[in-house]
Design an enzyme around this catalytic site. Structure first.
Site, mmCIF file in Angstrom:
data_model
loop_
_atom_site.group_PDB
_atom_site.id
_atom_site.type_symbol
_atom_site.label_atom_id
_atom_site.label_comp_id
_atom_site.label_asym_id
_atom_site.label_seq_id
_atom_site.Cartn_x
_atom_site.Cartn_y
_atom_site.Cartn_z
ATOM 1 N N ASP A 13 0.871 -1.168 0.000
ATOM 2 C CA ASP A 13 0.000 0.000 0.000
ATOM 3 C C ASP A 13 0.913 1.225 0.000
ATOM 4 O O ASP A 13 2.089 1.131 0.324
ATOM 5 C CB ASP A 13 -0.900 -0.022 1.226
ATOM 6 C CG ASP A 13 -1.988 1.036 1.174
ATOM 7 O OD1 ASP A 13 -2.150 1.667 0.115
ATOM 8 O OD2 ASP A 13 -2.670 1.228 2.193
ATOM 9 N N ASP A 15 0.251 4.806 1.356
ATOM 10 C CA ASP A 15 0.301 5.537 2.624
ATOM 11 C C ASP A 15 0.202 4.583 3.793
ATOM 12 O O ASP A 15 -0.700 3.759 3.866
ATOM 13 C CB ASP A 15 -0.840 6.555 2.691
ATOM 14 C CG ASP A 15 -0.477 7.827 1.964
ATOM 15 O OD1 ASP A 15 0.330 8.580 2.501
ATOM 16 O OD2 ASP A 15 -0.980 8.023 0.849
#
Length: 202
Positions: A13, A15
């Protein structure tokens, strides 16, 4: 790596695992909303956290911003990308992990609901590992739907993957039960088209 002790690839991912650009997104949303004459609050930050960028843009339009969702989305992306120029601010320990993956020959991908321009900027900080970027702009169904993860995996391994219309609806006891949920002719047609196109040896 061929060892079963190591993964074939790692999907990150954006953030949280790699970087923390949420402060930059919060600043960008306030700046862009202000230019369009609408408000943006901390509650709005929390409500849109982890959602796609068009979700924030759509909220601004609903509040009276005189622009399209597409134009405001692009403006938000440019604002954040500009704030992240220079050395990529990887979170503590992430640079070491990426270096270990590079040494082990394990590729990675960034899978994100952020915009491509932002994720590509992050990936440029470790191009030997982060070889693929899949953003919400690349898929019909954004995270947490599996589509972006599957697309990233196929871009890494070069395989082709096709999707039919047979969705997961839960437990069933018979084909008759399944076809109360699935459109029989369409599901069969999806499979037949792929078999006829590639003529696999079976």
């Amino acid at each position: 790596m061929n060892s079963p002790d190591f993964p074939a690839a790692v999907l990150f991912d954006h953030d949280g695992p790699l970087v923390n650009s949420e402060p930059q997104w919060a600043v960008a949303k306030r700046a862009v909303a202000g230019r369009y004459g609408v408000g943006w609050s901390t509650e709005d930050d929390l409500a849109t956290l982890g959602r796609t960028v068009p979700t924030s843009a759509r909220l601004m339009v609903e509040r009276g911003a005189e622009g399209t969702v597409e134009a405001i989305t692009a403006e938000l992306g440019r604002e954040v990308a500009a704030s992240l120029t220079g050395e990529v601010p990887f979170l503590p320990g992430m640079r070491d992990l990426l270096t270990e993956l590079e040494r082990a020959g394990i590729p990675g991908a960034v899978v994100t609901n952020a915009l491509t321009v932002v994720a590509e900027g992050t990936a440029s900080g470790a191009p030997e590992v982060l070889r693929v970027v899949v953003s919400q702009e690349d898929v019909e169904h954004a995270k947490p739907h599996p589509e972006p993860y599957l697309l990233a995996a196929r871009r890494l391994d070069g395989g082709r993957q096709y999707f039919g219309r047979a969705y997961d609806f839960g437990f069933s006891k018979s084909a008759e039960d399944a076809f109360r949920h699935w459109p029989h002719d369409e599901v069969l047609g999806d499979a037949v088209r792929v078999v006829r196109a590639f003529r696999p040896d079976v």
